[in-house]
Design a protein around this motif. Sequence first.
Motif, PDB file in Angstrom:
ATOM      1  N   GLU A 182       0.807  -1.222   0.000  1.00 35.50           N
ATOM      2  CA  GLU A 182       0.000   0.000   0.000  1.00 35.50           C
ATOM      3  C   GLU A 182       0.841   1.273   0.000  1.00 35.50           C
ATOM      4  N   GLY A 183       1.951   1.238   0.682  1.00 28.59           N
ATOM      5  CA  GLY A 183       2.750   2.458   0.809  1.00 28.59           C
ATOM      6  C   GLY A 183       4.155   2.363   0.268  1.00 28.59           C
ATOM      7  N   GLY A 184       4.532   1.194  -0.247  1.00 26.85           N
ATOM      8  CA  GLY A 184       5.889   1.024  -0.739  1.00 26.85           C
ATOM      9  C   GLY A 184       6.897   0.973   0.397  1.00 26.85           C
ATOM     10  N   ILE A 185       8.173   1.046   0.022  1.00 23.02           N
ATOM     11  CA  ILE A 185       9.225   1.021   1.036  1.00 23.02           C
ATOM     12  C   ILE A 185       9.051   2.167   2.025  1.00 23.02           C
ATOM     13  N   ARG A 186       8.660   3.335   1.536  1.00 23.84           N
ATOM     14  CA  ARG A 186       8.471   4.485   2.427  1.00 23.84           C
ATOM     15  C   ARG A 186       7.376   4.228   3.447  1.00 23.84           C
ATOM     16  N   GLY A 187       6.371   3.419   3.049  1.00 29.34           N
ATOM     17  CA  GLY A 187       5.274   3.109   3.955  1.00 29.34           C
ATOM     18  C   GLY A 187       5.738   2.377   5.201  1.00 29.34           C
ATOM     19  N   LEU A 188       6.808   1.590   5.086  1.00 31.06           N
ATOM     20  CA  LEU A 188       7.336   0.862   6.235  1.00 31.06           C
ATOM     21  C   LEU A 188       7.996   1.795   7.246  1.00 31.06           C
ATOM     22  N   TRP A 189       8.324   2.986   6.789  1.00 32.22           N
ATOM     23  CA  TRP A 189       8.938   3.971   7.690  1.00 32.22           C
ATOM     24  C   TRP A 189       7.969   5.095   8.045  1.00 32.22           C
ATOM     25  N   ALA A 190       6.658   4.829   7.922  1.00 34.71           N
ATOM     26  CA  ALA A 190       5.670   5.827   8.339  1.00 34.71           C
ATOM     27  C   ALA A 190       5.848   6.116   9.831  1.00 34.71           C
ATOM     28  N   GLY A 191       5.884   7.379  10.165  1.00 35.79           N
ATOM     29  CA  GLY A 191       6.052   7.757  11.565  1.00 35.79           C
ATOM     30  C   GLY A 191       7.471   7.641  12.068  1.00 35.79           C
ATOM     31  N   TRP A 192       8.451   7.482  11.168  1.00 34.51           N
ATOM     32  CA  TRP A 192       9.820   7.258  11.642  1.00 34.51           C
ATOM     33  C   TRP A 192      10.417   8.505  12.298  1.00 34.51           C
ATOM     34  N   VAL A 193       9.967   9.689  11.873  1.00 32.64           N
ATOM     35  CA  VAL A 193      10.537  10.909  12.451  1.00 32.64           C
ATOM     36  C   VAL A 193      10.208  11.009  13.941  1.00 32.64           C
ATOM     37  N   MET A 256       1.372   6.453  13.507  1.00 32.98           N
ATOM     38  CA  MET A 256       1.439   5.097  12.973  1.00 32.98           C
ATOM     39  C   MET A 256       0.061   4.441  12.862  1.00 32.98           C
ATOM     40  N   ASN A 257      -0.858   4.790  13.753  1.00 29.65           N
ATOM     41  CA  ASN A 257      -2.154   4.128  13.797  1.00 29.65           C
ATOM     42  C   ASN A 257      -3.210   4.804  12.925  1.00 29.65           C
ATOM     43  N   GLN A 258      -2.938   5.994  12.385  1.00 31.87           N
ATOM     44  CA  GLN A 258      -3.945   6.717  11.629  1.00 31.87           C
ATOM     45  C   GLN A 258      -4.272   6.012  10.307  1.00 31.87           C
ATOM     46  N   PRO A 259      -5.525   6.153   9.821  1.00 27.95           N
ATOM     47  CA  PRO A 259      -5.868   5.590   8.511  1.00 27.95           C
ATOM     48  C   PRO A 259      -5.125   6.315   7.399  1.00 27.95           C
ATOM     49  N   ARG A 260      -4.923   5.640   6.287  1.00 30.87           N
ATOM     50  CA  ARG A 260      -4.141   6.206   5.185  1.00 30.87           C
ATOM     51  C   ARG A 260      -4.881   6.046   3.861  1.00 30.87           C
ATOM     52  N   ASP A 261      -4.572   6.931   2.913  1.00 32.91           N
ATOM     53  CA  ASP A 261      -5.172   6.827   1.591  1.00 32.91           C
ATOM     54  C   ASP A 261      -4.395   5.836   0.733  1.00 32.91           C
ATOM     55  N   LYS A 262      -4.771   5.711  -0.522  1.00 30.71           N
ATOM     56  CA  LYS A 262      -4.144   4.724  -1.398  1.00 30.71           C
ATOM     57  C   LYS A 262      -2.685   5.047  -1.681  1.00 30.71           C
ATOM     58  N   GLN A 263      -2.306   6.297  -1.477  1.00 29.12           N
ATOM     59  CA  GLN A 263      -0.894   6.679  -1.679  1.00 29.12           C
ATOM     60  C   GLN A 263      -0.083   6.545  -0.397  1.00 29.12           C
ATOM     61  N   GLY A 264      -0.727   6.071   0.656  1.00 36.84           N
ATOM     62  CA  GLY A 264      -0.022   5.881   1.917  1.00 36.84           C
ATOM     63  C   GLY A 264       0.087   7.130   2.761  1.00 36.84           C
ATOM     64  N   ARG A 265      -0.645   8.200   2.372  1.00 40.56           N
ATOM     65  CA  ARG A 265      -0.598   9.443   3.133  1.00 40.56           C
ATOM     66  C   ARG A 265      -1.611   9.407   4.269  1.00 40.56           C
ATOM     67  N   GLY A 266      -1.237   9.946   5.405  1.00 41.86           N
ATOM     68  CA  GLY A 266      -2.125   9.955   6.556  1.00 41.86           C
ATOM     69  C   GLY A 266      -3.350  10.824   6.333  1.00 41.86           C
ATOM     70  N   LEU A 267      -4.503  10.364   6.837  1.00 41.76           N
ATOM     71  CA  LEU A 267      -5.750  11.101   6.670  1.00 41.76           C
ATOM     72  C   LEU A 267      -6.032  12.046   7.841  1.00 41.76           C
ATOM     73  N   LEU A 268      -5.370  11.841   8.957  1.00 47.51           N
ATOM     74  CA  LEU A 268      -5.606  12.675  10.138  1.00 47.51           C
ATOM     75  C   LEU A 268      -4.519  13.715  10.354  1.00 47.51           C
ATOM     76  N   TYR A 269      -3.271  13.341  10.092  1.00 48.81           N
ATOM     77  CA  TYR A 269      -2.145  14.238  10.380  1.00 48.81           C
ATOM     78  C   TYR A 269      -1.217  14.325   9.168  1.00 48.81           C
ATOM     79  N   LYS A 270      -0.749  15.542   8.891  1.00 44.84           N
ATOM     80  CA  LYS A 270       0.176  15.737   7.786  1.00 44.84           C
ATOM     81  C   LYS A 270       1.610  15.383   8.171  1.00 44.84           C
ATOM     82  N   SER A 271       1.926  15.556   9.444  1.00 37.94           N
ATOM     83  CA  SER A 271       3.282  15.319   9.927  1.00 37.94           C
ATOM     84  C   SER A 271       3.246  15.151  11.435  1.00 37.94           C
ATOM     85  N   SER A 272       4.392  14.848  12.012  1.00 33.79           N
ATOM     86  CA  SER A 272       4.453  14.715  13.465  1.00 33.79           C
ATOM     87  C   SER A 272       4.197  16.058  14.138  1.00 33.79           C
ATOM     88  N   THR A 273       4.641  17.156  13.519  1.00 37.52           N
ATOM     89  CA  THR A 273       4.383  18.492  14.070  1.00 37.52           C
ATOM     90  C   THR A 273       2.890  18.795  14.060  1.00 37.52           C
TER      91      THR A 273
END
Length: 322
Positions: A182-193, A256-273
Amino acid sequence: MVPAEDEKSLPLPERWPRASKFALSACAATVAELVTFPLDLTKTRLQVQGEAAARGSGAAAGQAVPYRGMLRTAAGVVQEEGLLKLWQGATPAVYRHIVYSGVRMVAYEHLRDSVLGRAEDESFPFWKAVVGGMSAGAIGQFFASPTDLVKVQMQMEGKRKLEGKPLRFRGVHHAFMKILSEGGIRGLWAGWVPNVQRAALVNMGDLTTYDSVKHFLLLNTPLTDNSLTHSIASGCSGLVAAVLGTPADVVKTRIMNQPRDKQGRGLLYKSSTDCLIQTVQGEGFMSLYKGFIPTWMRMAPWSLVFWLTYEQIRRICGVSSF
């Protein structure tokens, strides 16, 4: 240079010191993780409870907060999902700590002994310990972030089932593959910051505090390098790590727990900030310390079990004390 024949006769810890320390720290972390994992699951459930962004999106419309407090949360999980669900997500958590603890311990010792350098009397300036602890934690967590992502999402599967939502994963392997697809390699590092930020803060509390307190006691008190000294140092490190790491842990869990769209982008938060701002604005500053009690109650025994186990197996295997 040690002759090849003599090198083969050396014990494994001397032939491959870093690999041996990695393996020993991974073993100690596995023991500590399995013993304290129910508190980690309880903390995760508390951190997403009453999430303002989820309420605003309608994801939790009409749903009452199911639990209040650590004990009621744990009791609710046992009553509604079963006792074994307190260990749901334990497998990726163990995988995570094999990577995370192994890398951070090896990195810290390398920074302390070779890069930053400690004095001949084994003392290590506090500022160097802070730099070493934060750096080692950040490095270890970056490599372990995909397993942490799977752990957090699997910990929430029982709650999704109770809410009538379809389960997302059939197991650890399926979770990895689905996130990857769903998110590719980058998806595995969602929330890494926020994950790395949290790890840097936690290890400034854990590694820095343990190392500093232990060697302070050895240099300035009659205490010797034994289990009592290790216990005192680990107790201090667990408390400091919980105080420093809980806010970043709340942000990490929600990202990490937020729902995501088909591109793997978070639907609730744009970033950790963005998550930090929404959380404070919607729920108040103290919401950053949701789950603090189980976090501290987990970190204290986790730190105790880990450091006592780690120091003992190092001694048994002929490796010098940490």
